[in-house]
Write a protein that holds these residues in place. Structure first.
Motif, PDB file in Angstrom:
ATOM      1  N   LEU A   1       0.836  -1.203   0.000  1.00  0.00           N
ATOM      2  CA  LEU A   1       0.000   0.000   0.000  1.00  0.00           C
ATOM      3  C   LEU A   1       0.871   1.254   0.000  1.00  0.00           C
ATOM      4  N   SER A   2       2.037   1.153   0.603  1.00  0.00           N
ATOM      5  CA  SER A   2       2.930   2.304   0.711  1.00  0.00           C
ATOM      6  C   SER A   2       3.396   2.803  -0.671  1.00  0.00           C
ATOM      7  N   PRO A   3       4.056   1.981  -1.500  1.00  0.00           N
ATOM      8  CA  PRO A   3       4.428   2.482  -2.832  1.00  0.00           C
ATOM      9  C   PRO A   3       3.219   2.738  -3.728  1.00  0.00           C
ATOM     10  N   LEU A   4       2.131   2.013  -3.514  1.00  0.00           N
ATOM     11  CA  LEU A   4       0.941   2.244  -4.351  1.00  0.00           C
ATOM     12  C   LEU A   4       0.467   3.691  -4.191  1.00  0.00           C
ATOM     13  N   VAL A   5       0.353   4.139  -2.920  1.00  0.00           N
ATOM     14  CA  VAL A   5      -0.169   5.485  -2.643  1.00  0.00           C
ATOM     15  C   VAL A   5       0.860   6.564  -2.998  1.00  0.00           C
ATOM     16  N   LYS A   6       2.128   6.302  -2.665  1.00  0.00           N
ATOM     17  CA  LYS A   6       3.133   7.364  -2.837  1.00  0.00           C
ATOM     18  C   LYS A   6       3.650   7.460  -4.252  1.00  0.00           C
ATOM     19  N   ASP A   7       3.772   6.305  -4.900  1.00  0.00           N
ATOM     20  CA  ASP A   7       4.564   6.297  -6.120  1.00  0.00           C
ATOM     21  C   ASP A   7       3.803   5.830  -7.356  1.00  0.00           C
ATOM     22  N   TRP A   8       3.114   4.691  -7.251  1.00  0.00           N
ATOM     23  CA  TRP A   8       2.539   4.082  -8.453  1.00  0.00           C
ATOM     24  C   TRP A   8       1.289   4.807  -8.942  1.00  0.00           C
ATOM     25  N   ALA A   9       0.411   5.207  -8.020  1.00  0.00           N
ATOM     26  CA  ALA A   9      -0.835   5.876  -8.430  1.00  0.00           C
ATOM     27  C   ALA A   9      -1.155   6.996  -7.439  1.00  0.00           C
ATOM     28  N   PRO A  10      -0.285   8.017  -7.380  1.00  0.00           N
ATOM     29  CA  PRO A  10      -0.383   9.026  -6.315  1.00  0.00           C
ATOM     30  C   PRO A  10      -1.633   9.898  -6.372  1.00  0.00           C
ATOM     31  N   GLN A  11      -2.323   9.947  -7.505  1.00  0.00           N
ATOM     32  CA  GLN A  11      -3.514  10.801  -7.585  1.00  0.00           C
ATOM     33  C   GLN A  11      -4.818  10.045  -7.333  1.00  0.00           C
ATOM     34  N   ALA A  12      -4.729   8.746  -7.190  1.00  0.00           N
ATOM     35  CA  ALA A  12      -5.949   7.931  -7.119  1.00  0.00           C
ATOM     36  C   ALA A  12      -6.612   7.994  -5.743  1.00  0.00           C
ATOM     37  N   PHE A  13      -7.853   7.536  -5.704  1.00  0.00           N
ATOM     38  CA  PHE A  13      -8.648   7.446  -4.478  1.00  0.00           C
ATOM     39  C   PHE A  13      -8.529   6.003  -3.973  1.00  0.00           C
ATOM     40  N   VAL A  14      -7.908   5.847  -2.811  1.00  0.00           N
ATOM     41  CA  VAL A  14      -7.511   4.493  -2.387  1.00  0.00           C
ATOM     42  C   VAL A  14      -8.210   4.075  -1.090  1.00  0.00           C
ATOM     43  N   ILE A  15      -8.849   2.915  -1.145  1.00  0.00           N
ATOM     44  CA  ILE A  15      -9.531   2.362   0.029  1.00  0.00           C
ATOM     45  C   ILE A  15      -8.927   1.005   0.377  1.00  0.00           C
ATOM     46  N   SER A  16      -8.513   0.864   1.627  1.00  0.00           N
ATOM     47  CA  SER A  16      -8.046  -0.455   2.069  1.00  0.00           C
ATOM     48  C   SER A  16      -9.086  -1.056   3.005  1.00  0.00           C
ATOM     49  N   PHE A  17      -8.940  -2.336   3.296  1.00  0.00           N
ATOM     50  CA  PHE A  17      -9.875  -3.051   4.173  1.00  0.00           C
ATOM     51  C   PHE A  17      -9.131  -3.605   5.371  1.00  0.00           C
ATOM     52  N   LYS A  18      -9.795  -3.599   6.525  1.00  0.00           N
ATOM     53  CA  LYS A  18      -9.252  -4.237   7.732  1.00  0.00           C
ATOM     54  C   LYS A  18     -10.264  -5.246   8.221  1.00  0.00           C
ATOM     55  N   LEU A  19      -9.833  -6.472   8.346  1.00  0.00           N
ATOM     56  CA  LEU A  19     -10.693  -7.488   8.968  1.00  0.00           C
ATOM     57  C   LEU A  19     -10.007  -7.963  10.235  1.00  0.00           C
ATOM     58  N   GLU A  20     -10.717  -7.889  11.352  1.00  0.00           N
ATOM     59  CA  GLU A  20     -10.181  -8.436  12.595  1.00  0.00           C
ATOM     60  C   GLU A  20     -11.212  -9.376  13.203  1.00  0.00           C
ATOM     61  N   THR A  21     -10.742 -10.202  14.125  1.00  0.00           N
ATOM     62  CA  THR A  21     -11.700 -11.019  14.872  1.00  0.00           C
ATOM     63  C   THR A  21     -11.974 -10.357  16.218  1.00  0.00           C
ATOM     64  N   ASP A  22     -11.088  -9.455  16.621  1.00  0.00           N
ATOM     65  CA  ASP A  22     -11.197  -8.783  17.910  1.00  0.00           C
ATOM     66  C   ASP A  22     -11.658  -7.343  17.662  1.00  0.00           C
ATOM     67  N   ALA A  23     -12.936  -7.054  17.996  1.00  0.00           N
ATOM     68  CA  ALA A  23     -13.536  -5.753  17.695  1.00  0.00           C
ATOM     69  C   ALA A  23     -12.839  -4.615  18.442  1.00  0.00           C
ATOM     70  N   THR A  24     -12.218  -4.924  19.590  1.00  0.00           N
ATOM     71  CA  THR A  24     -11.669  -3.854  20.430  1.00  0.00           C
ATOM     72  C   THR A  24     -10.440  -3.184  19.818  1.00  0.00           C
ATOM     73  N   ILE A  25      -9.759  -3.849  18.887  1.00  0.00           N
ATOM     74  CA  ILE A  25      -8.548  -3.249  18.325  1.00  0.00           C
ATOM     75  C   ILE A  25      -8.801  -2.681  16.927  1.00  0.00           C
ATOM     76  N   LEU A  26     -10.033  -2.833  16.421  1.00  0.00           N
ATOM     77  CA  LEU A  26     -10.299  -2.558  15.010  1.00  0.00           C
ATOM     78  C   LEU A  26     -10.129  -1.091  14.630  1.00  0.00           C
ATOM     79  N   LEU A  27     -10.794  -0.199  15.358  1.00  0.00           N
ATOM     80  CA  LEU A  27     -10.784   1.217  14.982  1.00  0.00           C
ATOM     81  C   LEU A  27      -9.369   1.780  15.084  1.00  0.00           C
ATOM     82  N   ASP A  28      -8.678   1.389  16.130  1.00  0.00           N
ATOM     83  CA  ASP A  28      -7.303   1.828  16.326  1.00  0.00           C
ATOM     84  C   ASP A  28      -6.418   1.385  15.161  1.00  0.00           C
ATOM     85  N   LYS A  29      -6.609   0.169  14.705  1.00  0.00           N
ATOM     86  CA  LYS A  29      -5.800  -0.332  13.593  1.00  0.00           C
ATOM     87  C   LYS A  29      -6.145   0.403  12.290  1.00  0.00           C
ATOM     88  N   ALA A  30      -7.411   0.726  12.111  1.00  0.00           N
ATOM     89  CA  ALA A  30      -7.822   1.464  10.919  1.00  0.00           C
ATOM     90  C   ALA A  30      -7.187   2.852  10.906  1.00  0.00           C
TER      91      ALA A  30
END
Lengths: 320, 320
Positions: free
Chosen positions: B222-251
Motif C-alpha cells: 500500500l505504501s508504494p501504491l499510494v506514494k509512487d505508483w498511483a499518487p492521484q488515485a482514491f484508495v480504500i483499504s480493508f481491515k478485517l479483525e476477529t477482535d472488535a476492540t482493536i479494530l478502529l485503532d488499527k484502521a
C-alpha cells in the motif's frame, strides 16, 4: 516396528481435534446407506476427496491447505457407480463433484441463453446453449438417474478435524458390511496441525514480526482404520509426491506399516496420465496413451477398473 | 515514523516474488481499459477480491491461505457497475464472481431440467428450472448487458506473488487516469510468506518430524501504491479483525501510515451486517437493519454508495 497404540490415536482424536456436532447423525445416515445397498447385493465404496483445511487460529482467518481440486475423487465416483458400486463421497466443501465437474472451469452464465432474443419478455425461458456445453443432456440424464437410484451419498468436510472424525464414523458405519466395503482414500490430508490447546483465539497480528509456526504431526489414522474400525474392508490409500525417485519406496513402506491392500502412487506433474497401483505382491503401471487422451479416456477409469477386480478377488478369498 | 523506502519494496518484489509471465500483457490490457472508459467519461475502480495462496514448497503441495470467499468483492463489483463505474476485477481463481455468485452454493445440475419428460429424445432442450433459481432471467440479462458493454475486466490471481505483481501493474495502468481511478482493496492478503530462496523444492516429508515454519513479513505494498505508483488515485483499504476492540485503532493507524483516503473496517463475525468507513476526518457506521435484511439489501450497496460519494468530492477537490 513399534506402532502407536490404537487407543492413543482414539484419545488424541477426541482431545485435540474438535468433534463436529453432526457426526452422530452422519454416521447413522452412512450406516443405513451401507446396509441398504449391501442387502441389495451392491458393494459400497467410501471415497475421500479434496484437501483439508488446518486452522492457525480458533476464530479462523488463516489456515494451511493442501493442493487438491478433488478431480480424482469426483471422477472416480462416477466410474465406481458405472461399475455397480454405491458411493459415499466424503469431500471437501466446494471441491469438484461428480457430474458437475465437467463445467467447473467455466462461468455458467456463459453457457445460458434466452429462448427468444428479447430476454425481457415474461415468458422467455432460460436454456443451456448446447454449443457451449455439448455433453450437458447426457450428463444431466445420468446425474438424475443416479440421484433417483440413491447410489451417491455426499458428505462434506472443511477442516482436518471434520475429515478425521467423519472418516472414523464412516469406517465404523462400513464395518457392518465386512469385505463388501472399499475405502478409496484419495483426499490430500495434511500431515501437520496445531492442537486446539495451542491455537491463539484471534487473528495473528503481523505487527508482532515474522511468524514462527510449530506444527504437530497428524496421527496416522490409517492404522486404527485397518486394524480396528473396519478390519474386514478392502482399503486403498494414495501417495502423491513431487519427487518420483522416492515414490515406490514410500508406497511399499506404507503397505508394510499399515497392512492394507493397495497404494495408488502418483507424481504431481504426471498424475493425470500415469499412476502405479502397488500391492504387497504386485505393482502395476497404468498409463494413458496419446490415443487414449484423444478419446477423452480418463485415468480414473483404469484405476477403478483395476481396483474393482482386485476387490472381487479379495471378497472371494474372504469367502464373502 | 521511518517507512521502508519505496525502492526497497520494488526490489523485494522483483527478487523474492516470482514475476508472472503474463504481467506485461495484462498491464497493457488494463491500461487500454482504463483509458477507454475514462475517455468515455467513466470512473474506473480496481477491486481486489479473495484470499492469496502462499506456497510452502516450490513444487507446491502445501500452502498457507486466507479465509475469503470473495463475496464482498464480487457483490461490490455489481454495485459499482450500477453506479456507472467500469470495473477491473482482480480476483482469486475460483473465488466468487459478479452475477454468478447467486448460485455459488448450489449444484447447477439440480437447477436444470429437460423440456420433455424423456431426456433421451434427441430434440429435448435443457432449461433452467426457474422455481429453483427464480432470479435467473434477471441476472442473466444483466450479465449479458455488462458483458456487451465491456464494463467488467476480470483478471485472475492465485498466489501471493501473482497478486502483488498484478496489483503493481494495475496501479501503474490506472495512474494514467489520475483521480478518476479508485482502488478498492478488498482481497484478504497474507501478511507472511516464505522467500523463493528459502523454499524447499519438494514436498516437505512428514517423516522428518514436526514442522517448524519461519515466515517473513510481506512488504506493505500500500505504501508504494499510494506514494509512487498511483499518487492521484482514491484508495480504500480493508481491515478485517476477529477482535472488535482493536479494530478502529488499527484502521486509524493504517490511515496515518499510508496516507490513503479510507479504510473499510469490519469484524469477522458481523461483516455481512456491519462495517465502519474510516477516513482521516470521519468515521461512519453502516448497519443493515432487520428490515433491510428482509428486503435482501446487501451491505456492499451501502459501502459502494458511501465511497462513490466520497470519490465525487475527492475529484472535485482535485479539480478533476
Amino acid at each position: 516396528m513399534a506402532e502407536p497404540r490404537i487407543s492413543s490415536i482414539d484419545g488424541k482424536l477426541a482431545e485435540e481435534f474438535a468433534v463436529p456436532s453432526h457426526v452422530g447423525e452422519v454416521k447413522e445416515k452412512m450406516t443405513a446407506f451401507a446396509v441398504h445397498h449391501a442387502t441389495a447385493g451392491r458393494r459400497v465404496v467410501l471415497i475421500t476427496s479434496g484437501g483439508t483445511k488446518v486452522p492457525l487460529e480458533s476464530r479462523t482467518v488463516r489456515f494451511l491447505d493442501n493442493f487438491s481440486s478433488g478431480r480424482r475423487g469426483a471422477s472416480s465416483a462416477e466410474y465406481f457407480i458405472e461399475s455397480g458400486y454405491a458411493v459415499i463421497f466424503l469431500h471437501r466443501h466446494r471441491s469438484l463433484y461428480p457430474y458437475t465437474r465437467m463445467f467447473s472451469t467455466m462461468n455458467m452464465l456463459d453457457a445460458l441463453k434466452f429462448t427468444s432474443d428479447d430476454g425481457a419478455s415474461s415468458n422467455s425461458e432460460v436454456v443451456v446453449n448446447q454449443q457451449v456445453l455439448p455433453n450437458i443432456a447426457k450428463v444431466l440424464k445420468r446425474y438424475q438417474e443416479v440421484k433417483e437410484s440413491r447410489l451417491l451419498l455426499p458428505i462434506e468436510f472443511n477442516t482436518l478435524s471434520e475429515y478425521l472424525h467423519l472418516l472414523k464414523a464412516a469406517a465404523q458405519a462400513l464395518s457392518t458390511i465386512g469385505s463388501k466395503a472399499m475405502f478409496y482414500l484419495a483426499a490430500a490430508v495434511s500431515d501437520f496441525y496445531i492442537p486446539a490447546s495451542e491455537m491463539p483465539e484471534h487473528k495473528i497480528q503481523s505487527s508482532n514480526g515474522p511468524l514462527q509456526l510449530s506444527m504437530n504431526m497428524v496421527p496416522k489414522i490409517l492404522s486404527p482404520l485397518v486394524k480396528d474400525w473396519a478390519p474386514q474392508a478392502f482399503v486403498i490409500s494414495f501417495k502423491l509426491e513431487t519427487d518420483a525417485t522416492i515414490l515406490l519406496d514410500k508406497a511399499r513402506r506404507a503397505l508394510e506399516t499399515y497392512r492394507h491392500q493397495a497404494v495408488v502412487a502418483n507424481v504431481l506433474d504426471s498424475r493425470r496420465g500415469y499412476v502405479m497401483v502397488v500391492t504387497p505382491e504386485t505393482q502395476v503401471e497404468l498409463i494413458l496413451t496419446e490415443e487414449d487422451e484423444k478419446n477423452d479416456v480418463e485415468i480414473e477409469d483404469r484405476i477403478v477398473n483395476n481396483l474393482t477386480s482386485a476387490h472381487n478377488k479379495f471378497i472371494t478369498r474372504q469367502g464373502g
